[in-house]
Design a protein around this motif. Structure first.
Motif, mmCIF file in Angstrom:
data_model
loop_
_atom_site.group_PDB
_atom_site.id
_atom_site.type_symbol
_atom_site.label_atom_id
_atom_site.label_comp_id
_atom_site.label_asym_id
_atom_site.label_seq_id
_atom_site.Cartn_x
_atom_site.Cartn_y
_atom_site.Cartn_z
ATOM 1 N N ARG A 87 -8.939 -9.357 9.042
ATOM 2 C CA ARG A 87 -8.013 -8.401 8.892
ATOM 3 C C ARG A 87 -7.621 -7.676 10.044
ATOM 4 N NH1 ARG A 87 -10.977 -8.787 4.349
ATOM 5 N NH2 ARG A 87 -10.057 -9.129 2.324
ATOM 6 N N GLU A 97 -7.210 2.001 -2.736
ATOM 7 C CA GLU A 97 -7.244 1.689 -1.438
ATOM 8 C C GLU A 97 -8.035 2.546 -0.575
ATOM 9 O OE1 GLU A 97 -7.474 -0.002 1.360
ATOM 10 O OE2 GLU A 97 -6.210 -2.112 0.921
ATOM 11 N N GLU A 141 -2.960 0.447 -3.775
ATOM 12 C CA GLU A 141 -2.196 -0.941 -3.698
ATOM 13 C C GLU A 141 -1.858 -1.416 -4.953
ATOM 14 O OE1 GLU A 141 -3.949 -3.363 -0.382
ATOM 15 O OE2 GLU A 141 -4.096 -4.924 -2.008
ATOM 16 N N GLY A 168 -2.947 3.006 8.038
ATOM 17 C CA GLY A 168 -1.489 2.965 7.613
ATOM 18 C C GLY A 168 -1.156 2.354 6.129
ATOM 19 N N ASN A 169 0.182 2.420 5.872
ATOM 20 C CA ASN A 169 0.490 1.818 4.481
ATOM 21 C C ASN A 169 0.894 0.335 4.891
ATOM 22 O OD1 ASN A 169 -0.301 3.650 2.492
ATOM 23 N ND2 ASN A 169 1.250 4.733 3.208
ATOM 24 N N GLY A 170 0.290 -0.817 4.879
ATOM 25 C CA GLY A 170 0.735 -1.867 5.154
ATOM 26 C C GLY A 170 1.646 -2.802 3.992
ATOM 27 N N ARG A 178 0.976 -9.593 8.533
ATOM 28 C CA ARG A 178 0.360 -8.227 8.156
ATOM 29 C C ARG A 178 1.079 -7.130 9.117
ATOM 30 N NH1 ARG A 178 -4.613 -8.181 6.036
ATOM 31 N NH2 ARG A 178 -5.400 -6.112 6.863
ATOM 32 N N GLN A 204 -4.759 6.664 -1.156
ATOM 33 C CA GLN A 204 -3.973 5.457 -0.935
ATOM 34 C C GLN A 204 -4.437 4.773 -2.066
ATOM 35 O OE1 GLN A 204 -5.297 2.952 2.349
ATOM 36 N NE2 GLN A 204 -2.927 2.867 2.899
ATOM 37 N N GLU A 228 0.980 -1.251 0.033
ATOM 38 C CA GLU A 228 0.112 0.108 -0.003
ATOM 39 C C GLU A 228 0.830 1.177 -0.189
ATOM 40 O OE1 GLU A 228 -3.821 -1.920 2.422
ATOM 41 O OE2 GLU A 228 -2.436 -0.823 3.743
ATOM 42 N N HIS A 249 1.876 -6.352 3.374
ATOM 43 C CA HIS A 249 1.248 -7.753 3.521
ATOM 44 C C HIS A 249 2.109 -8.825 3.049
ATOM 45 C CE1 HIS A 249 -2.816 -5.277 4.676
ATOM 46 N NE2 HIS A 249 -1.830 -5.100 5.413
ATOM 47 N N ARG A 252 -7.329 -0.653 12.866
ATOM 48 C CA ARG A 252 -6.786 0.200 11.662
ATOM 49 C C ARG A 252 -6.549 -0.976 10.617
ATOM 50 N NH1 ARG A 252 -4.326 5.366 12.864
ATOM 51 N NH2 ARG A 252 -3.890 5.410 15.071
ATOM 52 N N TRP A 253 -7.110 -2.012 10.729
ATOM 53 C CA TRP A 253 -6.936 -3.238 9.978
ATOM 54 C C TRP A 253 -5.454 -3.512 9.927
ATOM 55 C CZ3 TRP A 253 -10.766 -3.819 5.413
ATOM 56 C CH2 TRP A 253 -12.155 -3.831 5.955
ATOM 57 N N SER A 254 -4.814 -3.337 10.924
ATOM 58 C CA SER A 254 -3.558 -3.833 10.833
ATOM 59 C C SER A 254 -3.142 -5.046 11.816
ATOM 60 C CB SER A 254 -2.461 -2.766 11.183
ATOM 61 O OG SER A 254 -2.348 -2.048 12.268
ATOM 62 N N ARG A 293 0.717 2.715 13.424
ATOM 63 C CA ARG A 293 -0.078 1.786 12.656
ATOM 64 C C ARG A 293 -0.366 0.646 13.450
ATOM 65 N NH1 ARG A 293 2.156 -2.260 9.233
ATOM 66 N NH2 ARG A 293 0.368 -3.310 8.191
#
Ligand code: GLU
Ligand code: MG
Length: 440
Positions: free
Chosen positions: A305, A177, A184, A229-231, A331, A182, A131, A233, A292-294, A287
């Motif tokens: 997620r 995203e 991806e 945030g920018n993950g 993740r 954002q 991301e 994965h 935050r889906w992290s 993050r």
């Protein structure tokens, strides 16, 4: 204007502890020679933090190393717009006698992959999902996952896909995203070391593509603490010695084969100590917070997620197809980490889990952030470190984890990262985020 004279250059690149791609260039006509004799490099460079300050170095001005380009990693990318061809190769860092240098991130990953093979009889297939956010082009309110948000960057996406393909990657998807500005990008899975090579190449090509189009992107772990945030994965699966999928077992917990179960259990057991390597910036810990889906805990999720490791959905009915598609993702990583180090840490933790014969972890199916400390402990969950300093401490006190890496790696890594933190010490959160988005 007439074209000026030029000698095309090739860049020998490494991805270092700072997650930066550094190296040196030489005339392309010397490539054959340089593949053998390399190009000179300096040990203290390993202490150059992402902010350019040099952390306390055990090497000082002493020593010499080589960057040896790997001929299988060459990228020669012509955007077709009259700008120079971007020609680079990924390299190993060696001593002058050709032995891998202990702090070469790429060599560290090779050792981890060998250990996995020895421990579990499997080789790793993996793919990094990235991301990132545009810093240019203004706000795009209401555009999460939209066609119009995609259309805003269709030209970018199409050039990116072509550039990745020219760079030797298999482009997979590009999308708008959820987060502000954002997007991806994903590419297809690769075997062993190549997956991390691909991640290094993908980040660089994405930045190059943006620049060619007059835009700027950032892979920084988080731009705005109020947003997502920018993950990064990291999707993983295994092949056995005959090249057959070895990740899935229809009778296993959530479909995990025995080797998958122990691997994931190892990752979860050592997660609080390896996160210093997979989410290695100061702001990475903004993050890694709930909702935050992290990832905030060392839990395994089934299609969830908000888990550090997630078993991903498969879209197949036939069992043989399920076995081929079945994969899980880590993740708790971001793009401040060198893909080599992030993957090495995960693979070592997984191999350790296999060697310890750990049983399948339970699959969490609830919001762990509402559980009390006692409840978490009872179920074996750990809240991940909430700052880089805390993460570094969990890493350096864990002798098992430090022991996976060559001799002085842990001391060098923690000194480097403390140099990075020192540079930030007088800055508030907004200033820290602003500093990192200039870097990654
Ligand atoms: N942006 C989220 C992260 O920081 C991930 C969102 C998703 O599941 O794609 O990891
Ligand atoms: Mg995503």
């Amino acid at each position: 204007m007439m074209a000026m004279i030029k000698t095309p250059l090739v860049f020998a690149a490494i991805s270092d502890i700072a997650g930066k791609v550094r190296g040196k260039a030489f005339p392309a006509s010397d490539l054959e020679k340089r593949l053998v004799k390399g190009v000179g490099w300096t040990p203290t460079n390993v202490m150059i933090t992402c902010f350019d300050a040099i952390a306390e170095s055990p090497f000082g001005a002493l020593g010499d190393l080589l960057l040896i380009p790997d001929s299988t990693t060459g990228v020669a990318l012509d955007f077709g717009d009259g700008t120079p061809v971007e020609h680079f190769l990924l390299s190993d860092i060696t001593e002058l006698d050709g032995k891998p240098w202990g702090l070469c991130t790429r060599s560290i990953l090779k050792r981890a992959l060998e250990r996995l093979k020895a421990a579990g009889g499997v080789s790793l297939v993996s793919a990094f999902e990235h991301e990132f956010q545009f810093k240019t082009g203004g706000d795009q309110p209401g555009e999460a996952y939209t066609l119009s948000g995609f259309t805003d960057r269709r030209a970018f996406g199409e050039t990116l896909m072509a550039a990745l393909e020219q760079g030797g990657l298999a482009p997979d998807t590009f999308m708008k995203e959820y987060g502000a500005n954002q997007y991806e990008v994903t590419n297809g899975p690769d075997q062993g070391l190549r997956a991390a090579d691909s991640a290094v190449i993908l980040r660089e090509i994405t930045r190059m593509t943006a620049k060619r189009l007059g835009e700027e992107v950032t892979f920084t772990p988080i731009r705005d603490p109020k947003g997502v945030g920018n993950g990064v994965h990291i999707h993983m699966s295994f092949l056995d010695e005959s090249g057959e999928p070895a990740t899935y077992d229809e009778n296993g917990v959530a479909g995990m084969s025995a080797v998958t179960a122990s691997f994931i259990a190892g990752v979860l057991k050592y997660l609080d100590a390896i996160v210093a390597l997979t989410a290695p910036s100061d702001i990475s810990y903004l993050r890694l917070t709930p909702h935050r889906w992290s990832a905030a805990f060392n839990n395994l999720g089934f299609r969830d997620r908000e888990a550090a490791v997630r078993i991903c959905p498969v879209s197949a009915i036939a069992p043989s197809n399920i076995a081929r598609q079945y994969n899980f993702e880590y993740r708790a990583a971001d793009a401040a980490a060198s893909p080599y180090l992030a993957l090495a840490a995960i693979v070592h933790a997984g191999a350790q889990g296999i060697e310890e014969g750990l049983p399948a972890p339970a699959v969490s199916q609830e919001d762990l952030s509402v559980l009390s400390g006692d409840d978490l402990e009872q179920r074996g969950y750990v809240r991940l470190p909430q700052s880089l300093e805390e993460a570094l401490q969990r890493f350096e006190i864990n002798e098992t984890v430090c022991g996976w890496f060559p001799g002085d790696f842990a001391a060098v890594y923690t000194a480097h990262k403390r140099g990075e933190l020192d540079w930030l010490k007088d800055k508030d959160i907004a200033e820290r985020c602003a500093a990192y988005e200039e870097i990654y």
